[in-house]
Design an enzyme around this catalytic site. Structure first.
Site, PDB file in Angstrom:
ATOM      1  N   ARG A  46       1.229  -1.184   0.200  1.00 22.21           N
ATOM      2  CA  ARG A  46       0.451   0.434  -0.363  1.00 22.21           C
ATOM      3  C   ARG A  46       1.171   1.188  -0.046  1.00 22.21           C
ATOM      4  O   ARG A  46       1.627   1.506   0.302  1.00 22.21           O
ATOM      5  CB  ARG A  46      -0.961  -0.061   1.077  1.00 22.21           C
ATOM      6  CG  ARG A  46       0.378  -0.204   2.682  1.00 22.21           C
ATOM      7  CD  ARG A  46      -1.198  -0.325   3.837  1.00 22.21           C
ATOM      8  NE  ARG A  46      -0.351   0.155   5.300  1.00 22.21           N
ATOM      9  CZ  ARG A  46      -0.808   1.453   5.784  1.00 22.21           C
ATOM     10  NH1 ARG A  46      -0.746   2.004   4.792  1.00 22.21           N
ATOM     11  NH2 ARG A  46       0.051   1.483   6.181  1.00 22.21           N
ATOM     12  N   ARG A  51      19.181   9.953   0.252  1.00 23.59           N
ATOM     13  CA  ARG A  51      18.732  10.574   0.944  1.00 23.59           C
ATOM     14  C   ARG A  51      19.973  11.530   2.018  1.00 23.59           C
ATOM     15  O   ARG A  51      21.120  10.630   2.185  1.00 23.59           O
ATOM     16  CB  ARG A  51      17.947  10.595   2.636  1.00 23.59           C
ATOM     17  CG  ARG A  51      18.036   9.548   3.636  1.00 23.59           C
ATOM     18  CD  ARG A  51      17.095   8.904   4.326  1.00 23.59           C
ATOM     19  NE  ARG A  51      17.821   8.496   5.143  1.00 23.59           N
ATOM     20  CZ  ARG A  51      16.297   7.590   6.153  1.00 23.59           C
ATOM     21  NH1 ARG A  51      15.444   8.424   6.604  1.00 23.59           N
ATOM     22  NH2 ARG A  51      16.719   6.689   6.908  1.00 23.59           N
ATOM     23  N   GLU A 109      22.958   9.014   2.728  1.00 21.04           N
ATOM     24  CA  GLU A 109      23.002   7.196   2.524  1.00 21.04           C
ATOM     25  C   GLU A 109      23.401   6.672   1.228  1.00 21.04           C
ATOM     26  O   GLU A 109      21.856   6.972   0.768  1.00 21.04           O
ATOM     27  CB  GLU A 109      21.649   7.376   3.472  1.00 21.04           C
ATOM     28  CG  GLU A 109      21.139   5.969   4.269  1.00 21.04           C
ATOM     29  CD  GLU A 109      20.406   6.117   4.681  1.00 21.04           C
ATOM     30  OE1 GLU A 109      19.537   5.294   4.584  1.00 21.04           O
ATOM     31  OE2 GLU A 109      20.674   6.680   5.700  1.00 21.04           O
ATOM     32  N   ARG A 163      20.029  -6.116   2.260  1.00 17.91           N
ATOM     33  CA  ARG A 163      20.220  -5.227   1.432  1.00 17.91           C
ATOM     34  C   ARG A 163      21.294  -4.276   2.462  1.00 17.91           C
ATOM     35  O   ARG A 163      21.522  -4.135   3.730  1.00 17.91           O
ATOM     36  CB  ARG A 163      18.973  -3.771   0.964  1.00 17.91           C
ATOM     37  CG  ARG A 163      18.252  -4.618  -0.033  1.00 17.91           C
ATOM     38  CD  ARG A 163      19.711  -4.565  -1.805  1.00 17.91           C
ATOM     39  NE  ARG A 163      19.666  -3.073  -1.991  1.00 17.91           N
ATOM     40  CZ  ARG A 163      20.738  -2.696  -2.546  1.00 17.91           C
ATOM     41  NH1 ARG A 163      21.449  -3.801  -2.873  1.00 17.91           N
ATOM     42  NH2 ARG A 163      21.471  -1.564  -3.510  1.00 17.91           N
ATOM     43  N   ARG A 195      -2.531  10.885   1.649  1.00 25.26           N
ATOM     44  CA  ARG A 195      -3.828  12.181   2.833  1.00 25.26           C
ATOM     45  C   ARG A 195      -4.006  12.816   1.787  1.00 25.26           C
ATOM     46  O   ARG A 195      -3.396  13.618   0.949  1.00 25.26           O
ATOM     47  CB  ARG A 195      -2.677  12.898   3.702  1.00 25.26           C
ATOM     48  CG  ARG A 195      -2.216  10.764   4.586  1.00 25.26           C
ATOM     49  CD  ARG A 195      -0.974  12.535   5.502  1.00 25.26           C
ATOM     50  NE  ARG A 195      -0.678  10.917   6.373  1.00 25.26           N
ATOM     51  CZ  ARG A 195       0.630  11.233   7.111  1.00 25.26           C
ATOM     52  NH1 ARG A 195       0.990  12.456   7.344  1.00 25.26           N
ATOM     53  NH2 ARG A 195       0.975  10.470   7.358  1.00 25.26           N
ATOM     54  N   TYR A 221      11.898  -6.596   9.301  1.00 27.82           N
ATOM     55  CA  TYR A 221      12.611  -5.263  10.069  1.00 27.82           C
ATOM     56  C   TYR A 221      11.368  -4.956  10.933  1.00 27.82           C
ATOM     57  O   TYR A 221      10.705  -5.006  10.584  1.00 27.82           O
ATOM     58  CB  TYR A 221      12.320  -4.178   8.321  1.00 27.82           C
ATOM     59  CG  TYR A 221      12.714  -2.938   8.474  1.00 27.82           C
ATOM     60  CD1 TYR A 221      14.138  -2.138   8.621  1.00 27.82           C
ATOM     61  CD2 TYR A 221      11.905  -1.803   9.339  1.00 27.82           C
ATOM     62  CE1 TYR A 221      14.494  -1.397   8.662  1.00 27.82           C
ATOM     63  CE2 TYR A 221      12.185  -0.779   9.822  1.00 27.82           C
ATOM     64  CZ  TYR A 221      13.624  -0.193   9.305  1.00 27.82           C
ATOM     65  OH  TYR A 221      13.454   1.076   9.728  1.00 27.82           O
ATOM     66  N   ASP A 233      10.613  -1.815  13.590  1.00 30.48           N
ATOM     67  CA  ASP A 233      11.543  -0.152  14.232  1.00 30.48           C
ATOM     68  C   ASP A 233      11.554  -0.252  15.879  1.00 30.48           C
ATOM     69  O   ASP A 233      11.687  -1.595  16.559  1.00 30.48           O
ATOM     70  CB  ASP A 233       9.604   1.021  13.107  1.00 30.48           C
ATOM     71  CG  ASP A 233       9.678   1.110  12.444  1.00 30.48           C
ATOM     72  OD1 ASP A 233      10.476   1.657  11.811  1.00 30.48           O
ATOM     73  OD2 ASP A 233       7.585   1.432  12.015  1.00 30.48           O
TER      74      ASP A 233
END
Length: 380
Positions: free
Chosen positions: A175, A283, A303, A252, A179, A351, A353
């Site tokens: 997805r 970035r 990066e 990666r 917004r 992964y 957070d």
């Protein structure tokens, strides 16, 4: 009766999972030893102070969560500031707000109302005539249309994964949040911020007086380390733990270039993404903005995504069908271990957070000590 070992827990890795586990175990009177092959604690949240700026050595780490229990937990060690992540995207010199919101749509098309934006996106999706997306490119266009895809997704994603979008599976983008409000807050979470003084304060608070040995590779003498503790908490690569018995898991990696600049403010924002493929980095981070710094100089970090090799840090698991099948074999094997606890992103090939790692560590603590009839109160 066997002789009691020197430590109750050997913890391999001093990232968030290992530090939270150690903190909670020590609250229960357990003796812990943490070892880490790096020359510092904290794993990838480690900050290095340069020019009085806390530099996120391994990329931007922005804490965000909807879980008040987790938020209160981390704030019990260090106060968090009010930093709100509002990155920008640079595409061929044009700047766009992220995440995709009404500011972005105005910058792209000059539309001012949500209905105008919805109509524009729908018309591009309809023109694409994609019924069953066969790859990442088709999946993205079927979700947000061609303009957003071409300018803000395609190049960035291809750099991240090191291959063309048409060669990437569609499932990578399940997805894309869109917004239809003028809101540049990247995360929807209720709580968000950066530790005042940097993440090292959080790690130091968790570790307390725990014994730590740095520049120590568990695999150089794993039997000796295992023999010193009743249990091992392993937060490293699970395939390496099992000597790659079922094959190597793929990742990666990232490379960082840090630069001190004799300017007070270089780019005006903590994070700017570079979304065109021809620019090799994804970035630029300007660290002082995470803590609203006013130092006379600034530090930026570029990066660069890279292919992973065993001598590099593994950042992002490649959760395709082949790797997932390999990991499931290791996971099944790990369940038979009586004295080894696996946790963290590398051991779980997932992964995470930061709030998810902390939550997983607290859950592991509760489950483990409940099984030993020593149920903790991890949030005390």
């Amino acid at each position: 009766m066997s002789k009691k070992k020197e430590y109750d827990y050997l913890i391999v890795g001093s990232g968030l999972f290992g530090c939270v586990f150690a903190h909670e175990a020590m609250k229960l009177g357990k003796k812990c030893l943490i070892i880490d092959k790096r020359n510092h604690v904290g794993g990838n949240v480690y900050c290095e102070k340069t020019e009085d700026i806390n530099v996120h050595k391994y990329g931007a780490h922005i804490f965000h969560t909807n879980d008040k229990v987790i938020w209160d937990y981390v704030n019990s060690f260090v106060e968090f500031n009010r930093y709100t992540n509002s990155p920008m995207a640079n595409y061929k010199g044009q700047l766009f707000n992220l995440p995709f919101n009404m500011n972005t749509f105005y910058q792209l098309w000059g539309v001012k109302t949500p209905q105008e934006a919805k109509n524009k996106i729908k018309s591009q999706i309809d023109q694409a005539l994609i019924t069953t997306p066969a790859n990442l490119q088709e999946q993205a266009i079927s979700l947000v249309g061609s303009d957003i895809y071409e300018k803000l997704i395609k190049g960035y994603t291809e750099k991240q994964w090191g291959r063309s979008a048409i060669d990437l599976p569609a499932f990578i983008i399940k997805r894309l949040p869109v917004r239809f409000t003028y809101d540049n807050n990247y995360f929807n979470d209720k709580y968000q911020g950066i530790p005042i003084g940097g993440y090292n304060k959080l790690i130091d608070g968790l570790l307390g007086n725990c014994e730590v040995r740095l520049e120590t590779d568990y695999f150089n003498n794993r039997q000796q380390w295992n023999d010193r503790a009743e249990h091992t908490v392993f937060t490293g690569n699970i395939d390496q733990f099992y000597d790659y018995k079922f094959g190597k898991l793929e990742y990666r990696s990232l490379r960082f270039e840090h630069e001190i600049i004799d300017e007070e403010n270089h780019q005006g924002n903590a994070v700017i993404n570079y979304t065109e493929r021809d620019i090799p980095y994804t970035r630029i981070i300007e660290h002082k903005h995470f803590e609203f710094g006013t130092q006379p100089k600034t530090i930026i970090t570029k990066e660069f995504p890279e292919d992973w090799t065993p001598d590099k840090e593994a950042y992002y698991p490649i959760n395709d069908k082949n790797n997932s099948e390999i990991f499931e074999k290791y996971k099944t094997l790990s369940k038979s271990e009586q004295h080894v606890i696996f946790g963290g992103r590398l051991a779980n090939y997932q992964y995470y957070d930061m709030h998810q790692v902390i939550g997983a560590a607290l859950k592991t603590v509760s489950t483990h000590f409940a099984s030993l009839n020593a149920i903790p109160n991890p949030i005390s």
